[in-house]
Design a protein around this motif. Structure first.
Motif, mmCIF file in Angstrom:
data_model
loop_
_atom_site.group_PDB
_atom_site.id
_atom_site.type_symbol
_atom_site.label_atom_id
_atom_site.label_comp_id
_atom_site.label_asym_id
_atom_site.label_seq_id
_atom_site.Cartn_x
_atom_site.Cartn_y
_atom_site.Cartn_z
ATOM 1 N N LYS A 82 0.171 -7.599 -3.602
ATOM 2 C CA LYS A 82 -0.735 -8.712 -3.301
ATOM 3 C C LYS A 82 -0.044 -9.709 -2.396
ATOM 4 O O LYS A 82 -0.666 -10.288 -1.499
ATOM 5 C CB LYS A 82 -1.212 -9.345 -4.609
ATOM 6 N N GLY A 83 1.282 -9.883 -2.592
ATOM 7 C CA GLY A 83 2.028 -10.722 -1.672
ATOM 8 C C GLY A 83 1.919 -10.205 -0.252
ATOM 9 O O GLY A 83 1.605 -10.939 0.684
ATOM 10 N N LEU A 84 2.129 -8.899 -0.104
ATOM 11 C CA LEU A 84 2.057 -8.283 1.222
ATOM 12 C C LEU A 84 0.667 -8.449 1.825
ATOM 13 O O LEU A 84 0.520 -8.780 3.007
ATOM 14 C CB LEU A 84 2.413 -6.798 1.083
ATOM 15 N N LEU A 85 -0.382 -8.254 0.996
ATOM 16 C CA LEU A 85 -1.749 -8.384 1.501
ATOM 17 C C LEU A 85 -2.017 -9.801 1.993
ATOM 18 O O LEU A 85 -2.567 -9.991 3.082
ATOM 19 C CB LEU A 85 -2.743 -8.024 0.394
ATOM 20 N N PHE A 86 -1.608 -10.793 1.190
ATOM 21 C CA PHE A 86 -1.874 -12.167 1.610
ATOM 22 C C PHE A 86 -1.059 -12.531 2.842
ATOM 23 O O PHE A 86 -1.556 -13.204 3.744
ATOM 24 C CB PHE A 86 -1.558 -13.140 0.473
ATOM 25 N N PHE A 141 2.884 5.250 -3.247
ATOM 26 C CA PHE A 141 3.203 3.818 -3.312
ATOM 27 C C PHE A 141 3.394 3.379 -4.757
ATOM 28 O O PHE A 141 3.080 4.126 -5.691
ATOM 29 C CB PHE A 141 2.111 3.006 -2.621
ATOM 30 N N ALA A 142 3.858 2.131 -4.928
ATOM 31 C CA ALA A 142 4.277 1.674 -6.253
ATOM 32 C C ALA A 142 3.119 1.568 -7.237
ATOM 33 O O ALA A 142 3.321 1.525 -8.441
ATOM 34 C CB ALA A 142 4.964 0.319 -6.127
ATOM 35 N N GLY A 143 1.880 1.529 -6.732
ATOM 36 C CA GLY A 143 0.761 1.385 -7.653
ATOM 37 C C GLY A 143 0.498 2.625 -8.473
ATOM 38 O O GLY A 143 -0.054 2.545 -9.570
ATOM 39 N N PHE A 144 0.879 3.767 -7.939
ATOM 40 C CA PHE A 144 0.527 5.014 -8.628
ATOM 41 C C PHE A 144 1.220 5.158 -9.981
ATOM 42 O O PHE A 144 0.535 5.360 -10.999
ATOM 43 C CB PHE A 144 0.831 6.208 -7.710
ATOM 44 N N PRO A 145 2.564 5.034 -10.073
ATOM 45 C CA PRO A 145 3.178 5.204 -11.398
ATOM 46 C C PRO A 145 2.693 4.174 -12.408
ATOM 47 O O PRO A 145 2.542 4.506 -13.585
ATOM 48 C CB PRO A 145 4.678 5.048 -11.134
ATOM 49 N N GLY A 146 2.410 2.960 -11.942
ATOM 50 C CA GLY A 146 1.934 1.927 -12.857
ATOM 51 C C GLY A 146 0.632 2.333 -13.514
ATOM 52 O O GLY A 146 0.509 2.381 -14.738
ATOM 53 N N LYS A 147 -0.350 2.680 -12.661
ATOM 54 C CA LYS A 147 -1.660 3.030 -13.216
ATOM 55 C C LYS A 147 -1.570 4.310 -14.032
ATOM 56 O O LYS A 147 -2.227 4.465 -15.063
ATOM 57 C CB LYS A 147 -2.688 3.174 -12.097
ATOM 58 N N PHE A 148 -0.739 5.237 -13.568
ATOM 59 C CA PHE A 148 -0.592 6.502 -14.295
ATOM 60 C C PHE A 148 -0.051 6.245 -15.701
ATOM 61 O O PHE A 148 -0.572 6.775 -16.694
ATOM 62 C CB PHE A 148 0.346 7.424 -13.513
ATOM 63 N N LEU A 149 0.974 5.402 -15.798
ATOM 64 C CA LEU A 149 1.551 5.100 -17.112
ATOM 65 C C LEU A 149 0.542 4.418 -18.029
ATOM 66 O O LEU A 149 0.463 4.735 -19.222
ATOM 67 C CB LEU A 149 2.779 4.206 -16.955
ATOM 68 N N MET A 153 7.174 -3.877 2.321
ATOM 69 C CA MET A 153 6.722 -2.481 2.476
ATOM 70 C C MET A 153 7.784 -1.522 1.969
ATOM 71 O O MET A 153 7.486 -0.556 1.267
ATOM 72 C CB MET A 153 6.416 -2.192 3.946
ATOM 73 N N ILE A 154 9.052 -1.818 2.323
ATOM 74 C CA ILE A 154 10.138 -0.938 1.876
ATOM 75 C C ILE A 154 10.203 -0.932 0.357
ATOM 76 O O ILE A 154 10.325 0.124 -0.277
ATOM 77 C CB ILE A 154 11.490 -1.405 2.483
ATOM 78 N N VAL A 190 -0.690 -0.642 3.679
ATOM 79 C CA VAL A 190 0.243 -0.227 2.626
ATOM 80 C C VAL A 190 -0.038 -0.998 1.343
ATOM 81 O O VAL A 190 -0.128 -0.421 0.251
ATOM 82 C CB VAL A 190 1.704 -0.451 3.088
ATOM 83 N N GLY A 191 -0.231 -2.322 1.488
ATOM 84 C CA GLY A 191 -0.528 -3.140 0.316
ATOM 85 C C GLY A 191 -1.789 -2.680 -0.381
ATOM 86 O O GLY A 191 -1.836 -2.554 -1.609
ATOM 87 N N ALA A 192 -2.833 -2.407 0.408
ATOM 88 C CA ALA A 192 -4.114 -1.994 -0.172
ATOM 89 C C ALA A 192 -3.975 -0.663 -0.887
ATOM 90 O O ALA A 192 -4.438 -0.501 -2.025
ATOM 91 C CB ALA A 192 -5.173 -1.908 0.921
ATOM 92 N N PHE A 193 -3.330 0.295 -0.262
ATOM 93 C CA PHE A 193 -3.159 1.614 -0.884
ATOM 94 C C PHE A 193 -2.384 1.487 -2.187
ATOM 95 O O PHE A 193 -2.713 2.123 -3.191
ATOM 96 C CB PHE A 193 -2.420 2.571 0.065
ATOM 97 N N SER A 194 -1.347 0.660 -2.153
ATOM 98 C CA SER A 194 -0.527 0.527 -3.345
ATOM 99 C C SER A 194 -1.306 -0.121 -4.474
ATOM 100 O O SER A 194 -1.189 0.269 -5.630
ATOM 101 C CB SER A 194 0.715 -0.290 -3.019
#
Lengths: 488, 231, 119
Positions: A332-336, A381-389, A452-453, A370-374
Motif C-alpha cells: 500500500k505504501g508503494l501504491l500511494f 509477490f509478497a501477498g501470495f504467501p500471506g493470503k495462502f497462510l 518493489m525489491i 507490482v503493488g496492486a498484484f501483491s
C-alpha cells in the motif's frame, strides 16, 4: 546489548533538536528523519538475535513492574518497530523531493514524531503509556492530514479529529475502569489478575477500549473518517497512515484483546467484524472513481482481512495475518507513493485521467502494478504467501462457519482484483494525451524501487520472514509467557 | 429508527457502566500500586509531593510522552496556520492602543507572574505544583502582555530555542541515567539529598524546570500564532 | 438518599461525559462540537479522580515530616489526570486552529453545510 529504549529516545531527541538544526543550516533539516529512521532500523536488526532468544523487558527509571513503566520488546513488538522504521525510512527518502511547499521543517518534525509515537505504542507494556503514545500518533496525523491547507484536507482533518478524540476519550474511560478494578496499569499485571474478577465486570471496559482503539484502526463501523483523511493527505502521509498508523491501532486492539483480557469467547465476534470490514471496504473501493479514495477503501478491506486472520487465533492464521500486514505496509505504501507522482503529473485524482500513464511514466506505473498484484495476492509477490497462510490456516480449523467466512474472503479477493485491474488497464491499454515521457525525481524512484525489491524478495523467499512471524504470533497468543517475562 | 437504536445502545451501555462501577465503590478503594507509592515514594525518589514522584519518578516516561504531545500540537498548529497563510495578502489591522492604566498594570504584573510561575515549577517536588502548572502560569503572563500592551511581541527564535533546548535537556537527562545510573533510562543518578529541602530529589527538579520552560515557551508560541492569525 | 451521596461524583462525571458526547453528536456548529469534546474531557478527568478518592482523604504530599501516610488519596489517578489535561489542551489547540482555517475556506462553521467530500 543495545538498549531498545533508544528506539524512542533518539528520534524524540532529534525531533526536539530540529529547530536548532534549522537555524544552523536549512538544508540539513530534511535529512534528520532519514538519519533517525536509519538509526532505528539498524538498531532493530541488531536486536533480532537477542529477542528471538528471549523477549527483552526494560524497566524505565529502574522501578520494577508494576510500579514503573516497562517496555516489552518481544518478536511482535520488534517486528512492528522494524516495519515502522523501514517503511518510515523509505517514505522519508521519498518526501525529500515530494514535499516542497508549505512549512517543510514542521512537516519533517511531525513526520518523525508520528513514527516515534507508533514505535512507543508497539513497545510499551503499560496501558496508560500506550494511550499517551497513541495520542502522539493521532495528533501528529491530524496535523499532517491538513498539511496542504486546502479545503479537502482541512475538512477531512476536522472529521478525523472529532472522531479520533471521541475514540481516545472512550479509551481513557476504559483505562480508568481497569485501574479502578485492578489497581494497576501494567498490562502483564492486569493479565495475571484478570481471572480473579468476574468476566461480566470486564465487558464494559473492554468494549470501551476496543471501540476507542477501533476508531484509529478503522474497524467497521468506526471507519468513516478514513477514506477522507487518507485521500486528502499528501501522498507520502497517506502511505504512512495506511501502512503504519492503522496497523499500529490493530496491534493495540490485538494486544489488549489477546494479552490483557484473553477472553476467548469473543474471538469469533471479531472474526465476523473483520469479514464485515473486509467486504464493505472492498465493495466501496470497487465503486470509487478517485484513485486515492479507492486505495483508502482498499486499506479498510485489508485491515478487515488481517483482523479476521488474527481473530482465528491459531498459530498459522496469525502468522498469515502478520505476513499480510507486512505485505500491506509495503504494497500500500508503494501504491500511494506511485499514485502520488502520477497524480502530480496528471493533475487529477480521477482514474480516467491516468490513461496511458504506462508510456509517460513507465517506472512509476510498473511500481503501481507490482503493488496492486501483491495486494491482490498473485505469486511471486509478497501477498501470495500471506493470503495462502490465512486461507489454509482457517480451513484447518474445520468449522462450518469459518469455512463460509473463508469463501467470503476469496470473494473479496475477486472484487479487489477487478478494481485493481481496471486501473492497470487504464495505465497500459488506454491512450492518453501524448505527453512527453518524464520520470519522477531520483529520490522518489529510489524509494519505489526499494519497496518493489522488498515485495518481490518476500514473495520469492517467504520462509525468511515466516519463521520470525511464527515466533511473533506465539508472542501474541502465549499470554502466560508474556506475564512471566515481565513479572519475573 | 435511528434514535430508537441509539437509545437502546445508550441504555445497554449505561447499565453496563453502572454494573461495572458497582465493583469500584466510591471513596474506599485503594490500589496496591498507590499504597506502595505513598509508602516508599519518599525513599525511592526523594520527593515529598507523591504526585510529583509518580509523574516525574515512577511514570517519568509518560511525562516525556506528554511533553511530546504538547510539542506535536504546537508544531501542528503552526503548520496548519502557516499552510493557508502563504497565499493571502497581509493586511495590518489598526489596533487601538491600550489605556495607560492597563498598560502600566500589565507591565507591573508581568515580572511578578513570571516569578510565581518559576516558583511553582522549581518547588514541584515539595509543594502542589510542577512543570506543567508553572509553564501555564508563565504563558498566561505573556498572554496578558499581548492583550494589555497590544504591540509587544516576543521573539519567536528565542521561544523556539528555549523549547528545543529544554526538550533536549529532558531527553539527555534520561540518556545520562541510562549511561551512568544503573543502566535504566530516566533513572535517578543524582543524590537524593534531604527531604523537604529545595536541593533534593535528584533529577526531579531538573526535569521539572525543563518542562516548565518548555511548556511556557510552547504555550506562548501557540498564543503568538493565534494572535498573528487574528490580525 | 445515601445512594446519591455515595455516588454523586460518578454521576456527575458520567453526566458530563454524556452531555459532551451529545453535544458532539447533535450540534452542527464546529465551535460547539469542540466545546462538547472539552466537556467530555472534563468528565473523564473527574471520573479518573473519583476512582482514586478515599473518603476523608488528604492530598498525597508530605509537606512536613509529621504528616501521616494514612488516609492519603491514591496519587496515580492524579498523575494520570495531569497527563490527560495536557493532552486535552493539545487537542483543543489543534481543533481550534483547524476551525480557523475551515472558516477561512468555507466562510461558515456549520458542519452540515460543509459536505464537499462524499462518503
Amino acid at each position: 546489548m543495545v538498549n531498545p529504549v533508544l528506539l524512542i529516545a533518539v528520534p524524540l531527541g532529534l525531533a526536539f533538536m530540529v529547530p536548532l538544526i534549522d537555524s544552523a543550516s536549512r538544508k540539513l533539516t530534511r535529512f534528520v528523519p532519514v538519519a533517525a529512521l536509519l538509526f532505528n532500523l539498524i538498531l532493530c536488526i541488531r536486536l533480532i538475535p537477542a529477542v528471538l532468544e528471549n523477549p527483552i523487558v526494560i524497566n524505565l527509571g529502574g522501578f520494577t513492574p508494576p510500579f514503573g513503566i516497562n517496555l516489552f520488546v518481544g518478536p511482535l513488538g520488534l517486528l512492528f518497530a522494524g516495519l515502522i522504521s523501514l517503511a518510515g525510512l523509505v517514505v522519508s527518502i521519498y518526501s525529500l523531493s515530494y514535499i516542497k511547499n508549505g512549512p517543510v521543517v514542521k512537516y519533517h518534525m511531525l513526520y518523525m514524531l508520528l513514527l516515534t509515537g507508533a514505535t512507543g505504542v508497539v513497545l510499551t507494556g503499560d496501558l496508560f503509556n500506550l494511550f499517551v503514545f497513541f495520542e502522539i500518533l493521532c495528533i501528529s496525523s491530524y496535523a499532517l492530514v491538513a498539511y496542504h491547507g486546502d479545503r479537502a484536507g482541512i475538512e477531512s482533518s476536522i472529521k478525523y479529529l472529532i472522531q479520533g478524540t471521541v475514540g481516545s476519550g472512550l479509551l481513557l474511560i476504559g483505562i480508568g475502569f481497569i485501574y479502578g478494578i485492578f489497581g494497576t496499569l501494567n498490562m502483564a499485571d492486569i493479565a495475571m489478575k484478570i481471572a480473579t474478577v468476574e468476566q461480566s465486570t470486564l465487558f464494559v471496559p473492554m468494549i470501551l477500549m476496543v471501540a476507542g482503539l477501533g476508531v484509529e484502526s478503522a474497524i467497521f463501523p468506526l471507519n468513516a473518517w478514513l477514506p477522507d483523511a487518507h485521500s486528502s493527505a499528501p501522498s507520502s502521509i497517506s502511505a504512512i497512515l495506511s501502512g503504519i498508523a492503522i496497523e499500529v491501532g490493530l496491534y493495540a486492539v490485538a494486544r489488549i484483546v489477546f494479552t490483557v483480557f484473553g477472553i476467548s469467547d469473543i474471538y469469533l465476534f471479531f472474526a465476523f467484524l473483520g469479514i464485515l470490514t473486509l467486504l464493505i471496504g472492498e465493495m466501496c473501493a470497487f465503486a470509487q472513481s478517485n484513485i486515492k479514495r479507492m486505495l483508502a477503501y482498499s486499506s479498510i478491506g485489508q485491515i478487515g482481512l488481517i483482523l479476521f486472520a488474527l481473530a482465528l487465533a491459531t498459530n498459522n492464521t496469525v502468522t498469515g495475518g502478520l505476513f499480510q500486514l507486512v505485505n500491506h505496509t509495503f504494497s500500500k505504501g508503494l501504491l500511494f507513493l506511485s499514485a502520488g507522482y502520477m497524480i502530480y503529473r496528471s493533475g487529477s485524482m480521477e482514474i480516467s485521467s491516468l490513461n496511458g500513464m504506462g508510456k509517460r511514466m513507465p517506472l512509476t506505473s510498473l511500481a503501481f502494478t507490482v503493488g496492486a498484484f501483491s495486494l491482490v495476492g498473485l505469486p511471486p509477490f509478497a501477498g501470495f504467501p500471506g493470503k495462502f497462510l490465512i486461507v489454509s490456516g482457517a480451513l484447518l480449523k474445520g468449522e462450518m462457519v469459518i469455512n463460509i467466512l473463508v469463501g467470503l474472503v476469496l470473494l473479496s479477493t475477486v472484487i479487489e482484483g477487478t478494481y485493481f485491474f481496471r486501473v492497470i488497464q487504464a495505465l497500459y491499454f488506454k491512450d492518453g494525451n501524448g505527453e512527453q515521457r518524464k520520470q519522477a525525481p531520483a529520490t522518489a524512484v529510489t524509494a519505489m524501487i526499494a519497496l518493489m525489491i522488498l515485495i518481490v524478495a518476500l514473495g520469492v523467499y517467504p520462509k525468511f520472514l515466516a519463521d520470525f512471524l511464527s515466533s511473533a504470533s506465539s508472542d501474541l497468543l502465549d499470554k502466560m509467557s508474556y506475564v512471566g517475562s515481565v513479572l519475573k | 429508527m435511528k434514535s430508537v437504536f441509539s437509545l437502546i445502545l445508550l441504555v445497554v451501555l449505561g447499565a453496563g457502566v453502572v454494573f461495572t462501577l458497582s465493583s469500584i465503590p466510591f471513596g474506599s478503594t485503594s490500589s496496591d500500586v498507590g499504597e506502595y507509592y505513598i509508602d516508599s515514594g519518599r525513599a525511592d525518589t526523594g520527593a515529598t509531593n507523591i504526585v510529583t514522584s509518580v509523574v516525574v519518578g515512577y511514570r517519568a516516561f509518560d511525562t516525556l510522552g506528554e511533553v511530546t504531545v504538547l510539542f506535536v500540537a504546537a508544531i501542528g498548529l503552526g503548520a496548519i496556520l502557516a499552510a493557508g497563510r502563504e497565499n493571502e495578502e497581509k493586511k495590518k489591522a489598526e489596533w487601538e492602543p491600550a489605556s495607560l492604566v492597563l498598560y502600566t498594570g500589565c507591565r507591573f504584573l508581568f515580572p511578578l507572574i513570571l516569578l510565581f510561575g518559576a516558583y511553582v515549577f522549581i518547588h514541584g517536588h515539595l509543594t502542589p505544583g510542577g512543570g506543567f502548572q508553572g509553564g501555564a502560569v508563565i504563558a498566561s503572563a505573556f498572554l496578558m502582555v499581548y492583550l494589555g500592551c497590544r504591540k509587544k511581541r516576543i521573539s519567536r527564535t528565542w521561544a523556539r530555542n528555549t523549547e528545543s533546548i529544554s526538550g533536549l535537556v529532558f531527553v539527555v537527562t534520561g540518556l545520562t541515567g541510562l549511561a551512568v545510573g544503573g543502566h535504566y533510562f530516566l533513572s535517578n543518578f543524582l543524590p537524593e539529598g534531604t527531604l523537604n529541602t529545595l536541593f533534593s530529589a535528584g533529577i526531579i527538579p531538573i526535569i521539572y524546570i525543563a518542562i516548565g520552560l518548555k511548556v511556557g515557551s510552547e504555550l506562548t508560541g501557540v498564543i503568538d500564532d493565534l494572535i498573528e492569525e487574528s490580525e | 438518599m445515601s445512594f446519591l451521596q455515595n455516588n454523586i461524583y460518578y454521576i456527575g462525571a458520567f453526566g458530563l461525559i454524556m452531555i459532551g458526547l451529545l453535544t458532539v453528536l447533535v450540534k452542527h456548529n464546529l465551535i460547539k462540537v469542540i466545546i462538547g469534546l472539552s466537556i467530555m474531557d472534563t468528565g473523564i478527568n473527574l471520573f479518573l479522580i473519583a476512582i482514586g478518592y478515599l473518603r476523608n482523604g488528604t492530598a498525597p504530599i508530605f509537606s512536613s515530616p509529621e504528616v501521616e501516610s494514612i488516609l492519603m488519596v491514591d496519587p496515580v489517578p492524579q498523575a494520570l489526570v495531569l497527563t490527560a489535561i495536557v493532552i486535552g489542551v493539545a487537542v483543543l489547540a489543534l481543533a481550534l486552529s483547524l476551525a480557523i482555517r475551515l472558516y477561512k475556506h468555507f466562510g461558515t462553521l456549520d458542519l452540515h453545510k460543509i459536505k464537499e467530500l462524499k462518503w
